[in-house]
Motif scaffolding. Structure first.
Motif, PDB file in Angstrom:
ATOM      1  N   GLU A  60       0.835  -1.209   0.000  1.00 46.69           N
ATOM      2  CA  GLU A  60       0.000   0.000   0.000  1.00 46.69           C
ATOM      3  C   GLU A  60       0.869   1.257   0.000  1.00 46.69           C
ATOM      4  N   THR A  61       1.903   1.240   0.829  1.00 47.45           N
ATOM      5  CA  THR A  61       2.803   2.395   0.910  1.00 47.45           C
ATOM      6  C   THR A  61       3.533   2.600  -0.411  1.00 47.45           C
ATOM      7  N   LYS A  62       4.000   1.506  -1.005  1.00 46.99           N
ATOM      8  CA  LYS A  62       4.720   1.614  -2.287  1.00 46.99           C
ATOM      9  C   LYS A  62       3.793   2.146  -3.380  1.00 46.99           C
ATOM     10  N   LEU A  63       2.546   1.718  -3.392  1.00 52.81           N
ATOM     11  CA  LEU A  63       1.596   2.238  -4.377  1.00 52.81           C
ATOM     12  C   LEU A  63       1.365   3.735  -4.173  1.00 52.81           C
ATOM     13  N   ASP A  64       1.206   4.130  -2.923  1.00 56.11           N
ATOM     14  CA  ASP A  64       0.969   5.533  -2.605  1.00 56.11           C
ATOM     15  C   ASP A  64       2.145   6.404  -3.029  1.00 56.11           C
ATOM     16  N   ARG A  65       3.347   5.879  -2.896  1.00 57.92           N
ATOM     17  CA  ARG A  65       4.560   6.674  -3.153  1.00 57.92           C
ATOM     18  C   ARG A  65       5.199   6.418  -4.504  1.00 57.92           C
ATOM     19  N   CYS A  66       4.587   5.604  -5.326  1.00 56.48           N
ATOM     20  CA  CYS A  66       5.166   5.298  -6.638  1.00 56.48           C
ATOM     21  C   CYS A  66       5.374   6.592  -7.430  1.00 56.48           C
ATOM     22  N   PRO A  67       6.594   6.816  -7.904  1.00 59.54           N
ATOM     23  CA  PRO A  67       6.881   8.059  -8.648  1.00 59.54           C
ATOM     24  C   PRO A  67       6.064   8.205  -9.929  1.00 59.54           C
ATOM     25  N   TYR A  68       5.568   7.102 -10.472  1.00 62.01           N
ATOM     26  CA  TYR A  68       4.765   7.166 -11.690  1.00 62.01           C
ATOM     27  C   TYR A  68       3.317   7.580 -11.420  1.00 62.01           C
ATOM     28  N   GLY A  69       2.877   7.455 -10.178  1.00 61.28           N
ATOM     29  CA  GLY A  69       1.497   7.812  -9.858  1.00 61.28           C
ATOM     30  C   GLY A  69       0.506   6.966 -10.622  1.00 61.28           C
ATOM     31  N   GLU A  70      -0.514   7.600 -11.170  1.00 61.56           N
ATOM     32  CA  GLU A  70      -1.575   6.901 -11.900  1.00 61.56           C
ATOM     33  C   GLU A  70      -1.065   6.197 -13.157  1.00 61.56           C
ATOM     34  N   GLU A  71       0.088   6.594 -13.674  1.00 60.01           N
ATOM     35  CA  GLU A  71       0.648   5.985 -14.887  1.00 60.01           C
ATOM     36  C   GLU A  71       1.617   4.859 -14.566  1.00 60.01           C
ATOM     37  N   LYS A  72       1.538   4.345 -13.355  1.00 56.43           N
ATOM     38  CA  LYS A  72       2.429   3.309 -12.863  1.00 56.43           C
ATOM     39  C   LYS A  72       2.407   2.073 -13.760  1.00 56.43           C
ATOM     40  N   PRO A  73       3.586   1.592 -14.157  1.00 54.43           N
ATOM     41  CA  PRO A  73       3.631   0.328 -14.907  1.00 54.43           C
ATOM     42  C   PRO A  73       3.489  -0.854 -13.951  1.00 54.43           C
ATOM     43  N   ALA A  74       3.318  -2.046 -14.484  1.00 53.84           N
ATOM     44  CA  ALA A  74       3.307  -3.240 -13.643  1.00 53.84           C
ATOM     45  C   ALA A  74       4.676  -3.336 -12.965  1.00 53.84           C
ATOM     46  N   CYS A  75       4.682  -3.691 -11.701  1.00 46.15           N
ATOM     47  CA  CYS A  75       5.932  -3.708 -10.922  1.00 46.15           C
ATOM     48  C   CYS A  75       7.013  -4.583 -11.563  1.00 46.15           C
TER      49      CYS A  75
END
Length: 129
Positions: A51-66
């Motif tokens: 959850e924390t990693k999703l919240d802080r992902c630098p890509y935000g809404e455009e996040k690629p698959a991990c």
């Protein structure tokens, strides 16, 4: 610390729902002592990291698959744990969660976006950075 799941929305919330469903499948099969909400303490902690990693992902809404992301934000131990969860739960997701499964498979096929822009993370937007 605030609960990031209460602060996620859109694509990030769907990704959190997918990870949660995978964690529940994995925990049910691998851990005998389950908590009242379906996850043991170890799996709850790993889900909080996710959850924390999703919240802080630098890509935000455009996040690629991990698994396709050029930025590796998980530390080695949680990364290995999450890989084990995904490897086990991925093939078992289709029947209990068909829509989440198909969305996840389509998401994995998307091209990885260019370098993220500053302030694109959910956390940065929420805090007004």
């Amino acid at each position: 610390m605030n609960n990031p799941s209460a602060l996620l929305n859109g694509k990030l919330l769907i990704e959190l729902k997918t990870v949660t469903a995978m964690m529940e499948i994995y925990c049910r099969a691998h851990h005998k002592h389950q908590h009242k909400d379906g996850l043991c303490e170890q799996c709850q902690q790993l889900l909080m990291v996710a959850e924390t990693k999703l919240d802080r992902c630098p890509y935000g809404e455009e996040k690629p698959a991990c698994n396709r992301c050029p930025i590796h934000c998980y530390k080695p131990e949680p990364k290995q744990q999450m890989k084990a969860v995904m490897r086990y739960s991925g093939p078992r997701m289709l029947l209990p969660h068909p829509i989440l499964s198909i969305r996840h498979l389509l998401h994995e096929r998307k091209a990885v976006p260019d370098k993220p822009t500053a302030g694109a993370s959910n956390r940065a937007k929420r805090l007004g950075k």
